[in-house]
Design a protein around this motif. Structure first.
Motif, PDB file in Angstrom:
ATOM      1  N   ILE A   1      -2.867  -6.409   2.291  1.00 35.53           N
ATOM      2  CA  ILE A   1      -3.207  -5.935   3.554  1.00 35.53           C
ATOM      3  C   ILE A   1      -4.500  -5.279   3.134  1.00 35.53           C
ATOM      4  N   PRO A   2      -5.267  -5.695   2.612  1.00 36.29           N
ATOM      5  CA  PRO A   2      -6.786  -5.333   1.875  1.00 36.29           C
ATOM      6  C   PRO A   2      -7.688  -4.763   2.884  1.00 36.29           C
ATOM      7  N   GLU A   3      -7.605  -5.162   3.931  1.00 37.31           N
ATOM      8  CA  GLU A   3      -8.282  -4.659   4.806  1.00 37.31           C
ATOM      9  C   GLU A   3      -8.218  -3.129   5.477  1.00 37.31           C
ATOM     10  N   VAL A   4      -7.137  -2.778   5.103  1.00 36.91           N
ATOM     11  CA  VAL A   4      -6.312  -0.978   5.467  1.00 36.91           C
ATOM     12  C   VAL A   4      -6.821  -0.397   3.753  1.00 36.91           C
ATOM     13  N   LEU A   5      -6.439  -1.115   2.726  1.00 37.50           N
ATOM     14  CA  LEU A   5      -7.078  -0.455   1.494  1.00 37.50           C
ATOM     15  C   LEU A   5      -7.975  -0.080   1.694  1.00 37.50           C
ATOM     16  N   GLU A   6      -9.356  -1.536   1.157  1.00 35.11           N
ATOM     17  CA  GLU A   6     -10.335  -0.173   1.806  1.00 35.11           C
ATOM     18  C   GLU A   6     -10.871   0.732   2.855  1.00 35.11           C
ATOM     19  N   ALA A   7     -10.161   0.113   3.903  1.00 34.08           N
ATOM     20  CA  ALA A   7     -10.497   1.783   5.332  1.00 34.08           C
ATOM     21  C   ALA A   7     -10.453   2.976   4.794  1.00 34.08           C
ATOM     22  N   VAL A   8      -9.391   2.497   3.968  1.00 33.97           N
ATOM     23  CA  VAL A   8      -8.404   4.273   3.533  1.00 33.97           C
ATOM     24  C   VAL A   8      -8.953   4.842   2.163  1.00 33.97           C
ATOM     25  N   LYS A   9      -9.734   4.061   1.414  1.00 39.15           N
ATOM     26  CA  LYS A   9     -10.499   4.259  -0.028  1.00 39.15           C
ATOM     27  C   LYS A   9     -11.846   4.768   0.420  1.00 39.15           C
TER      28      LYS A   9
ATOM     29  N   ASP B   1      -6.565  18.027   6.596  1.00 41.10           N
ATOM     30  CA  ASP B   1      -6.076  17.764   5.002  1.00 41.10           C
ATOM     31  C   ASP B   1      -5.412  16.148   4.767  1.00 41.10           C
ATOM     32  N   ASN B   2      -5.727  14.805   4.995  1.00 42.24           N
ATOM     33  CA  ASN B   2      -4.823  13.715   5.631  1.00 42.24           C
ATOM     34  C   ASN B   2      -5.651  12.701   6.109  1.00 42.24           C
ATOM     35  N   TYR B   3      -5.847  11.607   5.895  1.00 42.54           N
ATOM     36  CA  TYR B   3      -5.814  10.131   6.392  1.00 42.54           C
ATOM     37  C   TYR B   3      -4.824   9.901   6.780  1.00 42.54           C
ATOM     38  N   VAL B   4      -4.364   9.515   7.952  1.00 47.29           N
ATOM     39  CA  VAL B   4      -2.910   9.312   8.152  1.00 47.29           C
ATOM     40  C   VAL B   4      -3.439   8.058   9.242  1.00 47.29           C
ATOM     41  N   VAL B   5      -1.516   7.116   8.169  1.00 50.93           N
ATOM     42  CA  VAL B   5      -1.779   5.624   8.884  1.00 50.93           C
ATOM     43  C   VAL B   5      -0.566   5.910   9.890  1.00 50.93           C
TER      44      VAL B   5
ATOM     45  N   PHE C   1      -0.041   0.190  14.952  1.00 49.77           N
ATOM     46  CA  PHE C   1      -0.687   0.591  13.464  1.00 49.77           C
ATOM     47  C   PHE C   1      -2.253   1.599  13.705  1.00 49.77           C
ATOM     48  N   THR C   2      -2.423   2.546  13.781  1.00 47.20           N
ATOM     49  CA  THR C   2      -3.920   2.611  13.201  1.00 47.20           C
ATOM     50  C   THR C   2      -4.275   3.607  12.083  1.00 47.20           C
ATOM     51  N   GLY C   3      -5.552   3.474  11.425  1.00 45.29           N
ATOM     52  CA  GLY C   3      -5.822   4.621  10.166  1.00 45.29           C
ATOM     53  C   GLY C   3      -6.726   5.698  11.191  1.00 45.29           C
ATOM     54  N   PHE C   4      -6.165   7.379  11.023  1.00 48.49           N
ATOM     55  CA  PHE C   4      -7.167   8.218  11.345  1.00 48.49           C
ATOM     56  C   PHE C   4      -7.775   8.765   9.550  1.00 48.49           C
ATOM     57  N   PRO C   5      -8.735   8.764   9.886  1.00 47.53           N
ATOM     58  CA  PRO C   5      -9.215   9.471   9.148  1.00 47.53           C
ATOM     59  C   PRO C   5      -9.352  10.442   8.945  1.00 47.53           C
ATOM     60  N   ARG C   6      -9.563  12.063   8.005  1.00 43.22           N
ATOM     61  CA  ARG C   6     -10.316  13.283   8.224  1.00 43.22           C
ATOM     62  C   ARG C   6     -10.340  13.420   8.866  1.00 43.22           C
ATOM     63  N   SER C   7     -10.074  14.855   9.678  1.00 39.36           N
ATOM     64  CA  SER C   7     -10.891  15.152  10.593  1.00 39.36           C
ATOM     65  C   SER C   7     -10.650  16.704  11.206  1.00 39.36           C
ATOM     66  N   ALA C   8     -11.771  17.487  10.787  1.00 36.54           N
ATOM     67  CA  ALA C   8     -11.151  18.393  11.919  1.00 36.54           C
ATOM     68  C   ALA C   8     -11.108  19.218  13.091  1.00 36.54           C
ATOM     69  N   ALA C   9     -11.881  18.510  13.287  1.00 38.35           N
ATOM     70  CA  ALA C   9     -12.106  18.196  15.292  1.00 38.35           C
ATOM     71  C   ALA C   9     -10.929  17.606  15.357  1.00 38.35           C
ATOM     72  N   MET C  10      -9.559  16.906  15.829  1.00 36.83           N
ATOM     73  CA  MET C  10      -8.715  15.522  16.335  1.00 36.83           C
ATOM     74  C   MET C  10      -8.454  16.688  17.188  1.00 36.83           C
ATOM     75  N   ARG C  11      -7.965  17.375  16.548  1.00 35.72           N
ATOM     76  CA  ARG C  11      -7.173  18.313  17.189  1.00 35.72           C
ATOM     77  C   ARG C  11      -7.441  18.593  18.839  1.00 35.72           C
TER      78      ARG C  11
ATOM     79  N   LEU D   1       1.264  -1.115  -0.133  1.00 34.15           N
ATOM     80  CA  LEU D   1      -0.209  -0.351  -0.490  1.00 34.15           C
ATOM     81  C   LEU D   1       0.953   1.079   0.223  1.00 34.15           C
ATOM     82  N   ASN D   2       1.203   1.348  -0.887  1.00 35.39           N
ATOM     83  CA  ASN D   2       2.328   2.723  -1.629  1.00 35.39           C
ATOM     84  C   ASN D   2       1.706   4.285  -1.083  1.00 35.39           C
ATOM     85  N   PRO D   3       1.832   4.728   0.191  1.00 35.40           N
ATOM     86  CA  PRO D   3       1.578   6.684   0.469  1.00 35.40           C
ATOM     87  C   PRO D   3       1.526   7.212  -0.507  1.00 35.40           C
ATOM     88  N   GLU D   4       1.047   8.381  -0.627  1.00 33.10           N
ATOM     89  CA  GLU D   4       1.228   9.086  -1.516  1.00 33.10           C
ATOM     90  C   GLU D   4       1.906  10.898  -0.574  1.00 33.10           C
ATOM     91  N   ARG D   5       2.079  10.418   0.804  1.00 29.93           N
ATOM     92  CA  ARG D   5       2.952  11.193   1.507  1.00 29.93           C
ATOM     93  C   ARG D   5       3.944  10.074   2.925  1.00 29.93           C
TER      94      ARG D   5
END
Length: 267
Positions: free
Chosen positions: A100-108, A84-88, A169-179, A25-29
């Motif tokens: 790791i299809p479960e991770v790819l599906e979560a990101v998508k 601004d980012n989905y962060v793994v 190992f955790t996947g955090f969706p984009r969120s304006a409120a997390m901070r 799963l090749n990340p953009e950043r």
């Protein structure tokens, strides 16, 4: 975005972790929050292997209402990037050896994921979390259990939830409120626990709280994603937590397997 916090002693391990993950799963950043131990030689090594890597100093990610050290700066970096980012979040003591299809599906899908510690790791209400933790609270109890028993008593939202996962190992969706959620949670828990809130392990509690309340979070299937002591023939992602890299030859053998994969055609 793939984000890790790296200590000098873990530079080589991190390179195998990041490259084996990116094979599937090749990340953009790719961002590394550099522990103060990281020097110019380490930075050059990281850039040689991952030319587009973004190196940030841990001191950039601090706040007066949060402890310093441990991996607090890592989690606050994730919170700062999350609008601004989905962060793994990827620990340096991990290895990916199968798809790791479960991770790819979560990101998508833009939903969260977390490493569980059971075949079916539940996401609980704070009241249920307290009841689950209370039998473990005794003199000398781990700060995680103490925190889990107290978070229902600090005035958090009535619908807030918690998962007893692993922040490695955790996947955090984009969120304006997390901070702001992170700052508020730490402020409330620090007010309740005082100096104990600075103990090692409170960042993982905070990570578990934040991901439990993120969009659509599910625990990854266990032991397909888990520690080597519980692995089977289907395990795709290994987390060699604590001393598990050093107590036998499993980490070396799995690293060699991962390195062979890195040199092959991506999945």
């Amino acid at each position: 975005m793939l984000l890790s916090m790296v200590h000098q002693r873990d530079v080589q391990s991190y390179l195998v972790a990041v490259k084996s993950f990116a094979h599937f799963l090749n990340p953009e950043r790719v961002v590394v929050v550099c522990d103060p131990s990281i020097n110019s030689t380490d930075r050059a090594t990281l850039k040689q292997h991952v030319p587009h890597i973004e190196l940030r100093d841990a001191d950039e990610f601090t706040h007066q209402d949060m402890p310093r050290g441990g991996t607090w700066e890592r989690l606050f970096a994730i919170a700062n990037f999350s609008p601004d980012n989905y962060v793994v979040q990827l620990d340096a003591d991990t290895l990916t050896v199968r798809p790791i299809p479960e991770v790819l599906e979560a990101v998508k899908a833009g939903v969260g994921f977390v490493l569980g510690e059971l075949p079916d790791t539940p996401i609980r209400s704070l009241a249920e979390t307290r009841q689950n933790a209370l039998p473990k609270v005794r003199p000398g109890a781990h700060i995680q259990s103490i925190s889990e028993a107290e978070m229902a008593n600090v005035g958090l939202p009535a619908d807030a939830r918690y998962v007893r996962g692993c922040s490695g190992f955790t996947g955090f969706p984009r969120s304006a409120a997390m901070r702001e959620q992170m700052i508020d949670f730490s402020r409330r828990m620090g007010g309740r626990l005082g100096e104990d809130w600075k103990r090692w392990g409170t960042e993982q509690v905070t990570s578990n709280y934040l991901i439990a309340n993120a969009t659509g979070t599910k625990a990854l299937p266990f032991p397909k994603y888990g520690t080597p002591d519980c692995a089977n023939g289907d395990t795709a992602f290994f987390h060699f937590i604590g001393s598990m890299r050093f107590i036998n030859s499993k980490y070396e053998a799995t690293s060699r397997q991962a390195i062979k994969l890195i040199g092959s055609v991506p999945a």
